[in-house]
Design a protein around this motif. Sequence first.
Motif, PDB file in Angstrom:
ATOM      1  N   GLN A 151      31.036 -42.479 -16.430  1.00  0.00           N
ATOM      2  CA  GLN A 151      31.947 -43.563 -16.097  1.00  0.00           C
ATOM      3  C   GLN A 151      31.762 -44.799 -16.975  1.00  0.00           C
ATOM      4  O   GLN A 151      32.666 -45.627 -17.051  1.00  0.00           O
ATOM      5  CB  GLN A 151      31.780 -43.922 -14.615  1.00  0.00           C
ATOM      6  CG  GLN A 151      32.264 -42.778 -13.716  1.00  0.00           C
ATOM      7  CD  GLN A 151      32.020 -43.040 -12.246  1.00  0.00           C
ATOM      8  OE1 GLN A 151      30.949 -42.771 -11.745  1.00  0.00           O
ATOM      9  NE2 GLN A 151      33.010 -43.558 -11.545  1.00  0.00           N
ATOM     10  N   HIS A 199      25.553 -36.200 -12.304  1.00  0.00           N
ATOM     11  CA  HIS A 199      26.641 -36.972 -11.704  1.00  0.00           C
ATOM     12  C   HIS A 199      27.941 -36.490 -12.355  1.00  0.00           C
ATOM     13  O   HIS A 199      28.635 -37.248 -13.026  1.00  0.00           O
ATOM     14  CB  HIS A 199      26.407 -38.470 -11.885  1.00  0.00           C
ATOM     15  CG  HIS A 199      27.177 -39.349 -10.945  1.00  0.00           C
ATOM     16  ND1 HIS A 199      26.592 -40.323 -10.176  1.00  0.00           N
ATOM     17  CD2 HIS A 199      28.508 -39.405 -10.634  1.00  0.00           C
ATOM     18  CE1 HIS A 199      27.517 -40.958  -9.454  1.00  0.00           C
ATOM     19  NE2 HIS A 199      28.694 -40.405  -9.719  1.00  0.00           N
ATOM     20  N   ASN A 222      24.420 -35.720  -7.501  1.00  0.00           N
ATOM     21  CA  ASN A 222      25.293 -36.670  -6.810  1.00  0.00           C
ATOM     22  C   ASN A 222      26.490 -35.954  -6.188  1.00  0.00           C
ATOM     23  O   ASN A 222      27.229 -35.241  -6.878  1.00  0.00           O
ATOM     24  CB  ASN A 222      25.823 -37.710  -7.806  1.00  0.00           C
ATOM     25  CG  ASN A 222      26.691 -38.747  -7.124  1.00  0.00           C
ATOM     26  OD1 ASN A 222      26.193 -39.579  -6.362  1.00  0.00           O
ATOM     27  ND2 ASN A 222      28.000 -38.694  -7.345  1.00  0.00           N
ATOM     28  N   GLU A 223      26.675 -36.157  -4.903  1.00  0.00           N
ATOM     29  CA  GLU A 223      27.875 -35.728  -4.183  1.00  0.00           C
ATOM     30  C   GLU A 223      28.363 -34.329  -4.525  1.00  0.00           C
ATOM     31  O   GLU A 223      29.472 -34.166  -5.064  1.00  0.00           O
ATOM     32  CB  GLU A 223      29.007 -36.730  -4.416  1.00  0.00           C
ATOM     33  CG  GLU A 223      28.687 -38.103  -3.891  1.00  0.00           C
ATOM     34  CD  GLU A 223      29.911 -39.033  -3.845  1.00  0.00           C
ATOM     35  OE1 GLU A 223      31.003 -38.602  -4.250  1.00  0.00           O
ATOM     36  OE2 GLU A 223      29.755 -40.172  -3.411  1.00  0.00           O
ATOM     37  N   CYS A 240      31.850 -33.596  -3.353  1.00  0.00           N
ATOM     38  CA  CYS A 240      32.979 -34.164  -4.078  1.00  0.00           C
ATOM     39  C   CYS A 240      33.362 -33.298  -5.288  1.00  0.00           C
ATOM     40  O   CYS A 240      34.517 -32.927  -5.449  1.00  0.00           O
ATOM     41  CB  CYS A 240      32.600 -35.573  -4.523  1.00  0.00           C
ATOM     42  SG  CYS A 240      33.953 -36.699  -4.497  1.00  0.00           S
ATOM     43  N   ASN A 287      25.803 -41.842   0.033  1.00  0.00           N
ATOM     44  CA  ASN A 287      26.910 -42.597  -0.545  1.00  0.00           C
ATOM     45  C   ASN A 287      27.922 -42.795   0.572  1.00  0.00           C
ATOM     46  O   ASN A 287      28.549 -41.835   1.024  1.00  0.00           O
ATOM     47  CB  ASN A 287      27.561 -41.806  -1.681  1.00  0.00           C
ATOM     48  CG  ASN A 287      26.629 -41.625  -2.877  1.00  0.00           C
ATOM     49  OD1 ASN A 287      25.521 -42.167  -2.893  1.00  0.00           O
ATOM     50  ND2 ASN A 287      27.064 -40.873  -3.867  1.00  0.00           N
ATOM     51  N   TYR A 295      31.093 -45.280   2.130  1.00  0.00           N
ATOM     52  CA  TYR A 295      32.052 -46.337   1.837  1.00  0.00           C
ATOM     53  C   TYR A 295      32.866 -46.790   3.038  1.00  0.00           C
ATOM     54  O   TYR A 295      33.386 -47.899   3.062  1.00  0.00           O
ATOM     55  CB  TYR A 295      33.020 -45.861   0.742  1.00  0.00           C
ATOM     56  CG  TYR A 295      32.364 -45.750  -0.609  1.00  0.00           C
ATOM     57  CD1 TYR A 295      32.409 -46.812  -1.505  1.00  0.00           C
ATOM     58  CD2 TYR A 295      31.670 -44.600  -0.986  1.00  0.00           C
ATOM     59  CE1 TYR A 295      31.811 -46.728  -2.745  1.00  0.00           C
ATOM     60  CE2 TYR A 295      31.056 -44.507  -2.225  1.00  0.00           C
ATOM     61  CZ  TYR A 295      31.134 -45.576  -3.104  1.00  0.00           C
ATOM     62  OH  TYR A 295      30.529 -45.499  -4.322  1.00  0.00           O
ATOM     63  N   TRP A 355      40.945 -47.267   1.317  1.00  0.00           N
ATOM     64  CA  TRP A 355      39.881 -46.889   2.249  1.00  0.00           C
ATOM     65  C   TRP A 355      39.721 -48.015   3.273  1.00  0.00           C
ATOM     66  O   TRP A 355      39.533 -49.181   2.883  1.00  0.00           O
ATOM     67  CB  TRP A 355      38.547 -46.665   1.513  1.00  0.00           C
ATOM     68  CG  TRP A 355      38.587 -45.554   0.510  1.00  0.00           C
ATOM     69  CD1 TRP A 355      39.582 -44.619   0.341  1.00  0.00           C
ATOM     70  CD2 TRP A 355      37.603 -45.241  -0.489  1.00  0.00           C
ATOM     71  NE1 TRP A 355      39.263 -43.765  -0.692  1.00  0.00           N
ATOM     72  CE2 TRP A 355      38.064 -44.125  -1.209  1.00  0.00           C
ATOM     73  CE3 TRP A 355      36.370 -45.807  -0.834  1.00  0.00           C
ATOM     74  CZ2 TRP A 355      37.338 -43.552  -2.259  1.00  0.00           C
ATOM     75  CZ3 TRP A 355      35.647 -45.245  -1.880  1.00  0.00           C
ATOM     76  CH2 TRP A 355      36.127 -44.123  -2.579  1.00  0.00           C
ATOM     77  N   GLU A 403      25.045 -45.427  -2.751  1.00  0.00           N
ATOM     78  CA  GLU A 403      26.329 -46.013  -3.154  1.00  0.00           C
ATOM     79  C   GLU A 403      27.012 -46.630  -1.941  1.00  0.00           C
ATOM     80  O   GLU A 403      27.010 -46.039  -0.860  1.00  0.00           O
ATOM     81  CB  GLU A 403      27.300 -44.965  -3.725  1.00  0.00           C
ATOM     82  CG  GLU A 403      26.946 -44.454  -5.084  1.00  0.00           C
ATOM     83  CD  GLU A 403      27.985 -43.454  -5.630  1.00  0.00           C
ATOM     84  OE1 GLU A 403      29.144 -43.470  -5.169  1.00  0.00           O
ATOM     85  OE2 GLU A 403      27.601 -42.664  -6.501  1.00  0.00           O
ATOM     86  N   TRP A 416      27.616 -49.879  -5.385  1.00  0.00           N
ATOM     87  CA  TRP A 416      28.522 -49.246  -6.347  1.00  0.00           C
ATOM     88  C   TRP A 416      29.664 -50.204  -6.588  1.00  0.00           C
ATOM     89  O   TRP A 416      30.411 -50.480  -5.688  1.00  0.00           O
ATOM     90  CB  TRP A 416      29.075 -47.897  -5.841  1.00  0.00           C
ATOM     91  CG  TRP A 416      29.914 -47.297  -6.933  1.00  0.00           C
ATOM     92  CD1 TRP A 416      31.246 -47.531  -7.191  1.00  0.00           C
ATOM     93  CD2 TRP A 416      29.452 -46.428  -7.975  1.00  0.00           C
ATOM     94  NE1 TRP A 416      31.639 -46.878  -8.327  1.00  0.00           N
ATOM     95  CE2 TRP A 416      30.566 -46.200  -8.823  1.00  0.00           C
ATOM     96  CE3 TRP A 416      28.208 -45.846  -8.280  1.00  0.00           C
ATOM     97  CZ2 TRP A 416      30.462 -45.371  -9.957  1.00  0.00           C
ATOM     98  CZ3 TRP A 416      28.122 -45.037  -9.408  1.00  0.00           C
ATOM     99  CH2 TRP A 416      29.245 -44.807 -10.219  1.00  0.00           C
ATOM    100  N   GLU A 458      37.091 -44.679 -13.207  1.00  0.00           N
ATOM    101  CA  GLU A 458      36.990 -44.138 -11.854  1.00  0.00           C
ATOM    102  C   GLU A 458      37.633 -42.741 -11.789  1.00  0.00           C
ATOM    103  O   GLU A 458      38.602 -42.510 -11.103  1.00  0.00           O
ATOM    104  CB  GLU A 458      37.621 -45.129 -10.867  1.00  0.00           C
ATOM    105  CG  GLU A 458      37.542 -44.760  -9.404  1.00  0.00           C
ATOM    106  CD  GLU A 458      36.197 -44.244  -8.913  1.00  0.00           C
ATOM    107  OE1 GLU A 458      35.159 -44.824  -9.251  1.00  0.00           O
ATOM    108  OE2 GLU A 458      36.201 -43.224  -8.195  1.00  0.00           O
ATOM    109  N   PHE A 504      35.523 -51.466  -9.237  1.00  0.00           N
ATOM    110  CA  PHE A 504      34.450 -51.438  -8.248  1.00  0.00           C
ATOM    111  C   PHE A 504      33.277 -52.351  -8.609  1.00  0.00           C
ATOM    112  O   PHE A 504      32.320 -52.449  -7.859  1.00  0.00           O
ATOM    113  CB  PHE A 504      33.878 -50.014  -8.139  1.00  0.00           C
ATOM    114  CG  PHE A 504      34.577 -49.109  -7.143  1.00  0.00           C
ATOM    115  CD1 PHE A 504      34.181 -49.091  -5.810  1.00  0.00           C
ATOM    116  CD2 PHE A 504      35.605 -48.274  -7.532  1.00  0.00           C
ATOM    117  CE1 PHE A 504      34.800 -48.245  -4.889  1.00  0.00           C
ATOM    118  CE2 PHE A 504      36.228 -47.420  -6.622  1.00  0.00           C
ATOM    119  CZ  PHE A 504      35.821 -47.412  -5.293  1.00  0.00           C
TER     120      PHE A 504
END
Length: 462
Positions: free
Chosen positions: A26, A127, A171-172, A175, A307, A309, A338, A364, A411, A418, A427
């Motif tokens: 990123q 990631h 990471n995640e 996702c 993580n 949010y 969100w 995050e 984060w 993104e 962010f």
Amino acid sequence: MAIVSSETAGGFPKGFVWGVSTSAYQIEGATREDGREASVWDTFCQREGAVLSGDTADVTCDHYHRFREDVKLMSEFQVPAYRLSISWPRVMSTDSSQPNELGLAFYDALIDELLAAGISPWVTLFHWDFPQSRHDQGGWLNPRCVDWFAEYASTVVERLSDRVTQWITVNEPQCFLHFGHGLGINAPGVKLSLADQLTAAHHVLLAHGRAVAIIREHAKLPPQVGWAPVGITCSPATEDRAHQEAARRATMDVKADNLWNNTWFSDPVFLGHYPEEGLRAYGKAAPKYAASDMQHIAAPLDFLGLNIYTAMPVESQADGSWSEVSLAPGTARTAFDWPVREECLYWGPKFHAERYGVPIVITENGMANIDWPARDGRVHDPQRIDYLHRHLLALHRGIVEGVDVRGYFHWSWMDNFEWAEGFRRRFGLIYVDFESGLRRPKDSAAWYREVIRSHGRSLFTE
Ligand code: FCB
């Protein structure tokens, strides 16, 4: 990890870590430099219509060339810890399975720069920037991916563990598996059957376990190891016991048609088996595996990274089931839509700590905003300050009640690419002009500096 004392009056426990997060793909750019190979994200960005506005991460924050400036800014804002990730295709040359010296040299220099500034690096191994050539060989569906990941993890640990002590494996997984391999709207953009997604997920879990073993065996300094999954956090409609129980169950539930859940991933890692509800929900699609797999997957961890949010409010029904509560019209939402629900940082850590009994680190949390430099040249982001303030107070409430939370990583440190949403929403605590590369600290960066400086006490004085 240092044991945090229970002394929390007016602030956060001693040893609580304040940090900021980013990930390699990123922010780095320089996607074709110094022998870096393509990742699935480079390929995905070239796909017509895949990324909003056709944006790519070829340059993004140009952190690869500007990392000294970025570390200097972190140091000006008194950031004690920085969560970064290593780019697998930058440090491994796939054909030969050999390390890429130039890629490793970049991370050497970055880590040295951080340490010289007194900033503790928290390194995530994966990631999402999976090497394209490995994807072409079957990617996470090929059982050999576990060896590929082990080769990569060994290389990084060999090179950086004389200076890095904090490690996060993956990471995640939810996702990149769900969006990337299920819905196909993130890289690599494939739509596998549920059974294949679950096979890929099993391989990811094995790769995680192998990496933990490698870090423990080969790290030159005593390591702290965790991982950073994601999932839905549910909050109770009211604090009535029945609703709390509904929220707990909803947070740990598995839906039959997708991988977006907490327990299918963290139960194997912390409890050594897949969850019963998951086995029931997935039925025949669940993977077959050797009994010994679970021993590798459940290699003990020092912390669970979360993580988080937002939260989805739920209520209990008369028949003992739970259902989602619809949000009031006009509920506060971030630029990603969100809902702003700070209770996520109370219930999320609490439910996970209860189930797994391990220390938690928030790896995050943050919000997307439409920020721009105002006429005075500064970037005013009162929404982010308010979001942060609310979330840190909610986190603190859990800590006071005994939830063992050891750190918070915002984060993100700076605006960045993104994923499939490109550059439109931001962010960061630092504003990045993606044309000129200019960095401008937002008001939230100065506000967070006060939180850090006062070890959280400033949260209670405003
Ligand atoms: C998480 C990702 C991170 C960033 C934030 C907004 O899912 O781990 O890279 O995209 O969301």
